[in-house]
Design a protein around this motif. Structure first.
Motif, short mmCIF file in Angstrom:
data_model
loop_
_atom_site.label_atom_id
_atom_site.label_comp_id
_atom_site.label_asym_id
_atom_site.label_seq_id
_atom_site.Cartn_x
_atom_site.Cartn_y
_atom_site.Cartn_z
N PRO A 62 0.85 -1.20 0.00
CA PRO A 62 0.00 0.00 0.00
C PRO A 62 0.88 1.25 0.00
O PRO A 62 2.03 1.21 0.45
N THR A 63 0.35 2.34 -0.50
CA THR A 63 1.09 3.60 -0.50
C THR A 63 0.30 4.66 0.27
O THR A 63 -0.93 4.54 0.41
N MET A 64 1.00 5.66 0.75
CA MET A 64 0.31 6.73 1.47
C MET A 64 -0.68 7.48 0.57
O MET A 64 -1.78 7.78 1.03
N PRO A 65 -0.35 7.76 -0.70
CA PRO A 65 -1.38 8.40 -1.53
C PRO A 65 -2.65 7.56 -1.65
O PRO A 65 -3.76 8.09 -1.63
N GLU A 66 -2.52 6.23 -1.74
CA GLU A 66 -3.68 5.35 -1.81
C GLU A 66 -4.50 5.42 -0.52
O GLU A 66 -5.74 5.52 -0.56
N ILE A 67 -3.82 5.41 0.63
CA ILE A 67 -4.51 5.46 1.92
C ILE A 67 -5.18 6.82 2.10
O ILE A 67 -6.32 6.90 2.58
N CYS A 68 -4.50 7.89 1.74
CA CYS A 68 -5.09 9.24 1.83
C CYS A 68 -6.35 9.35 0.97
O CYS A 68 -7.37 9.87 1.42
N GLU A 69 -6.26 8.84 -0.25
CA GLU A 69 -7.41 8.89 -1.15
C GLU A 69 -8.57 8.06 -0.59
O GLU A 69 -9.73 8.50 -0.60
N ALA A 70 -8.26 6.87 -0.09
CA ALA A 70 -9.31 6.01 0.48
C ALA A 70 -9.97 6.70 1.67
O ALA A 70 -11.19 6.63 1.83
N ALA A 71 -9.17 7.36 2.50
CA ALA A 71 -9.73 8.07 3.66
C ALA A 71 -10.63 9.22 3.21
O ALA A 71 -11.74 9.38 3.73
N LYS A 72 -10.17 9.99 2.24
CA LYS A 72 -10.97 11.12 1.73
C LYS A 72 -12.30 10.67 1.14
O LYS A 72 -13.31 11.34 1.27
N GLU A 73 -12.26 9.52 0.47
CA GLU A 73 -13.46 9.00 -0.19
C GLU A 73 -14.32 8.13 0.71
O GLU A 73 -15.33 7.57 0.26
#
Length: 135
Positions: A62-73
């Motif tokens: 997993p990457t931080m951009p993926e986790i950030c995007e998942a959190a935002k969405e």
């Protein structure tokens, strides 16, 4: 790249809704990276959750951009660290590039993993074949 490998000295797991498939997925970094601790607790969680057949269990980075995007969405459901001493420890927040990402602590999956693993350890629940040996 901003890859996520571990949380402190524990293996890390993210439970999220996969953007591409729409299915819930438990993600942990793969051992093939060469820098991931091949812990017994990690292996137990992967095997146990796969045996439930209720969501995808994926070993990928997993990457931080993926986790950030998942959190935002609203697709990041929960996250936890895993290790021998703690079994599982919920992650309730991550700070990345000055932004706080709040995560539901002690989510249903984290609690279920804790409950089932400790019940197997104490002989209250039968685990997968070969996990427990009477001495």
């Amino acid at each position: 790249e901003d890859s996520i490998t571990e949380v402190g000295s524990m293996n890390v797991f993210f439970y999220l809704q996969n953007k591409d498939t729409g299915r819930n997925e438990l993600v942990t970094p793969p051992l093939s990276r060469g820098d991931i601790l091949p812990g017994v607790t990690r292996a137990s969680i992967v095997e146990l959750t796969r045996s439930w057949g209720e969501f995808d269990v994926t070993e990928r980075t997993p990457t931080m951009p993926e986790i950030c995007e998942a959190a935002k969405e609203g697709r990041l459901i929960e996250a936890f660290g895993a290790g021998t001493a703690a079994v599982v420890t919920p992650i309730e927040g991550i700070q990345y590039k000055g932004v706080d990402i709040e995560i539901k602590a002690i989510g249903e999956l984290t609690q279920r993993v804790w409950d089932e693993l400790t019940a197997i350890q104490y002989g209250k629940l039968k685990g997968p074949e070969g996990w427990s040996v009477v001495v």
